[in-house]
Write a protein that holds these residues in place. Sequence first.
Motif, PDB file in Angstrom:
ATOM      1  N   SER A 309      -3.756   1.571  -1.654  1.00  0.00           N
ATOM      2  CA  SER A 309      -4.027   1.118  -3.024  1.00  0.00           C
ATOM      3  C   SER A 309      -5.378   1.622  -3.534  1.00  0.00           C
ATOM      4  N   SER A 310      -6.402   1.668  -2.663  1.00  0.00           N
ATOM      5  CA  SER A 310      -7.715   2.146  -3.108  1.00  0.00           C
ATOM      6  C   SER A 310      -7.794   3.669  -3.063  1.00  0.00           C
ATOM      7  N   GLY A 311      -7.234   4.270  -2.017  1.00  0.00           N
ATOM      8  CA  GLY A 311      -7.158   5.731  -1.951  1.00  0.00           C
ATOM      9  C   GLY A 311      -8.392   6.432  -1.439  1.00  0.00           C
ATOM     10  N   TYR A 312      -9.547   5.741  -1.435  1.00  0.00           N
ATOM     11  CA  TYR A 312     -10.763   6.384  -0.935  1.00  0.00           C
ATOM     12  C   TYR A 312     -11.764   5.315  -0.511  1.00  0.00           C
ATOM     13  N   VAL A 313     -12.698   5.720   0.326  1.00  0.00           N
ATOM     14  CA  VAL A 313     -13.819   4.857   0.712  1.00  0.00           C
ATOM     15  C   VAL A 313     -15.047   5.745   0.876  1.00  0.00           C
ATOM     16  N   VAL A 314     -16.171   5.304   0.319  1.00  0.00           N
ATOM     17  CA  VAL A 314     -17.456   5.964   0.562  1.00  0.00           C
ATOM     18  C   VAL A 314     -18.247   5.070   1.501  1.00  0.00           C
ATOM     19  N   SER A 315     -18.693   5.626   2.607  1.00  0.00           N
ATOM     20  CA  SER A 315     -19.396   4.831   3.602  1.00  0.00           C
ATOM     21  C   SER A 315     -20.466   5.695   4.253  1.00  0.00           C
ATOM     22  N   SER A 316     -20.964   5.255   5.406  1.00  0.00           N
ATOM     23  CA  SER A 316     -21.966   6.034   6.130  1.00  0.00           C
ATOM     24  C   SER A 316     -21.754   5.857   7.626  1.00  0.00           C
ATOM     25  N   MET A 317     -22.390   6.734   8.404  1.00  0.00           N
ATOM     26  CA  MET A 317     -22.318   6.655   9.857  1.00  0.00           C
ATOM     27  C   MET A 317     -23.629   6.094  10.386  1.00  0.00           C
TER      28      MET A 317
END
Length: 652
Positions: A309-317
């Motif tokens: 439903s969201s299709g993407y995620v921006v995150s970090s390592m």
Amino acid sequence: MAYLNIGIALLIVLIAVFVVRRYLKNTKTSEDAVTEQTFTVDKPSVDKLIVIVSKAINSFLRQDFSNQNLTKAEYDNKNAAKARLRRAQTQAKFRNLEARAMILEYIKSIITTNNELRVSELNIDQLVPFDRPEELSAQDKFLMILTKYQNNSEDGDDYISKMFEDLGWDKVTCVDNEKVNEAYDLLSDDEACREKNLPIGYTVMSYDDKLNYIVQEVFQGYEGFGTADRLFDTSVDEIDAGVSGYPVGMFNLSNRVVKKAKYSYDSIWILMHGINIHLECLSFGSEEELERVCENIYKYNAQKVFSQSSGYVVSSMENGSRVLVTRPPLSDKFAFYVRKFDSAPSIEPEALIKGEGYEIPLLLSKWFVKGQRNIAVTGQQGTGKTTMLKAFMKWITLNIRTQELAFEMNLPFSYPDKNISSFQETDMVSAQEGLNVQKKTNGAVNVVGEVATAEQASHVVQTANVASLHAMFTHHAKTTKALVTMFAMNLLQMNLYKEKRDAIEITANTLNIDVHLTNTSGYRYIERISEIIPLTDEAYPSEKIREEALETTGETLPYTDELARLDKLEYYKRSTDRELFKVNELCRWVIIPGSEDPRNGYFELENMPSKTTLTEMRRVFTNPQTKAEFEHDMEYIQEINKKVHAAHTEVA
């Protein structure tokens, strides 16, 4: 009696012979077994090792020690070991070095002691044909060479650059204005390229090296990031996967196409020194493996779940790298994009700004930062904008506050002694709320990571004018005029202004300096530094003429009819469709005519900052020593420019 003794003696001899022969036979059988030792599983492979390792670790984690006859100390120790393994299993995914080392040791122990496997020096070549280089795939060869350079590296994580240089893979040519590496096809698996000689000598390894290589192969398929896993330990700028090739299942391809098709899971690209490189030899092997990596790589600092439903995620390592994952239906295929950011001490501006006349952009940038100008660092992706912005932080002594979509700059790691607080958006707290909170944190300089949306542009305008002394940010604008125009359009999108003129006017009054970076054939440099001057603040003709006369003659000119006529014309211009701002080009990198190498150039000072800008900066410098240093440097860059200009005029 004598016959009896002889019979007994013969019987003893026969028994002894039988025993010796049986011993020798057993010994020979044992030796033969050792010599011909093989696996009990059919067609052993790394994939089967992954299954066995996964089962072994999961079996241990599911064990219930309460029904075993253990002392309390033994029971507590076993549960503690299980908890340590479970914790390491989670943290190893996020590149935690200690957890990763622990999981690698578990894997090594399992594959060398498991009854089905018992990997040893005698059978390890059945898993990977180390002893038969001609049977190795291009992927195996590439990863073995990379591993060899990593093991022999004395330059930290920059061994991949040395590897490419040593093997000639860093040679870049230009075909139809596209950068092409002549050696990239050496890394592909097609039949024609197999004839070319990859350095087979790098496949010669000791048993320990072979074992560690296979342990890494198992780890990356079990808890790591698949075939791309080793690349995360290198100095590359970005790692992208799933970005080229056919999307699996989206189209019905003919049999002829299928045979030669490259799918999205065959796609791994790196950005190294500003050059995009397609590692055609590397593949995840299946769509399921690429999906597995995408569903794990973003989890360390994720603010939401990676769902359809969201299709993407921006995150970090854990090391500060930015992670973006996308999936259908938002994108045509599963893909991840990891931009690596250096969490070590920041690079000095002097190390980034190089070349003849470098003092000009260096000192201009320094005093614009110290003089509290609102600064945009612009340029396309891969030009080093974030790195340059981080380097500029060196000159700030005030309290710094950052607002980002996801933590990327990691300024506290670069400048642990500075007063820095970083904020990011979450599902519960919007960027606007974050900015409102920042107003109560005693911040003086606001840094808005990358401005890519209308909302972020409005945040820059807001923070630059309210609650902070000045703002800094990065943007993808190609020109300074485009920067102002795009910001104005963003303000209109946010319904902050109704008229375009009003939006442009506030933008031109807010943004002061544009430091534009570029990347040509892997060489990153400051292409130009520009000043944005609002024309609404510009003096009328009569004011300019009378001021110049006063400076020249010391006398004040009367306000004549001619001056009144000029002012009237200027007034009507300003009332109609005149420009609301102009761009003052301060300095530019000039490539020497006839040279194709962007490194062959020099910085030229085209104009000094406007009088208004210099006056406003002087107001900031309350310390007499700082003021004197500023005046000295402004004169110094003009002297440097004269010398550089004279040198190149003589050559011309």
